[in-house]
Enzyme design. Sequence first.
Site, short mmCIF file in Angstrom:
data_model
loop_
_atom_site.label_atom_id
_atom_site.label_comp_id
_atom_site.label_asym_id
_atom_site.label_seq_id
_atom_site.Cartn_x
_atom_site.Cartn_y
_atom_site.Cartn_z
CE LYS A 340 23.98 28.49 7.88
NZ LYS A 340 24.84 27.67 8.89
NE ARG A 375 26.46 24.41 2.09
CZ ARG A 375 25.06 24.12 3.30
NH1 ARG A 375 24.88 25.02 4.33
NH2 ARG A 375 24.02 23.26 2.63
#
Length: 398
Positions: A340, A375
């Site tokens: 991210k 995740r």
Amino acid sequence: MIIEISRDYLRAEMEKVNAHPASFPIFERKADIILLKVFDVPSPGANVIKQEMLSLGGDAVVHKNAVDCKAEMSDIILMGTKKHYEALLNKLEKVNYFGLKKLREELDEYFKTKRPDHIESPWGRRITFESTRLMGIINVTPDSFFAGSRKEGLKEVLEAASDMVENGADILDIGGLSTRPGSEPVEEEEELKRVVPAIKAVRQEFPQIPISVDTYRARVAKEALDAGADIINDISGLQFDENLVKIVAEYKAPLVLMHIKGTPRDMQKNPHYGDVVKEIAEYFCERMEFAIASGARPEGIILDPGMGFGKSYEHNLEILSRLKEFKSLKKPLLIGASRKTFIGKALGDLPPEERLEGTLAVTALCALNDVDIVRVHDVKENRRVLALVEAVKCQRHS
């Protein structure tokens, strides 16, 4: 010579001292100082708690103006061992003033509640949490933020699933709707067309692997469950589709409640919080209460703070540095930080393709803090990190 020992090695060090084994549990209880923060207690009640904790050998931090009640309310930071809290609860047993009855009930509930050690799907597949589990990301989308996660066609989906299962994924997370910052949702029919065939194909090829479906739509969730999915992973925390909770309740499906501020379209437009950890925790409590009241199983709820979903760079880092607070909510915790933007910024504004090492650092941090699920896009590399961290953690109990 004086050295400070790790709490994790207290028992081993007591053995080296040749202390009596019967004393081990006593000393371990004394060594665990538990810091709890409670909110909005009337100042007279805060003063009572302060004095009671001091008398028991613990302590409490209160508002500087609580003592003379110039502040009407005070948050309290409690400092004590389990023994101190047990004694405090006994002292408050018959107290019914200054908001202390409510405080006692909250403390009692906190110590009685245990985090579930597993979740079970409607189809009997079970995920246990004795160590950090890996959730591998399969995006059946053409526009997810990391190009390497995009899979078009069932052949690519099955190849990705096979690679992830072979390299140690514990869960496969399949999504057909990009929720990257600034994205617009595709039509429901398009999401169904992407997700359901992918789940059916993976379920047929890998009958035992737990599958989560990354969706906030009730119809997609229902058809995904019918196709063999096990878990609903909802980025909206049951906010975007009021019917989704009915599907969760009907199927008794495990549910990931994620925190988001805004929508994917606008969530990264100057997100602001007065206290990011407190506000996310309050959101979780409210969303859990709603889900459970609507029929969701309490033991099937997983919490996800929503890295990058309405969070600034600093917010994301604070969340990672305060994972213990989220674990204190006594639910399995999921962190989805893979590749991210905040990782890229920490590494000097690197693009998604160059954020693997940063992702692995986050995975190691999560594992050391006993996060239940991470995740990730890159299963093999993250599995190797987890293997090393778990090997180190095992030494605490050897």
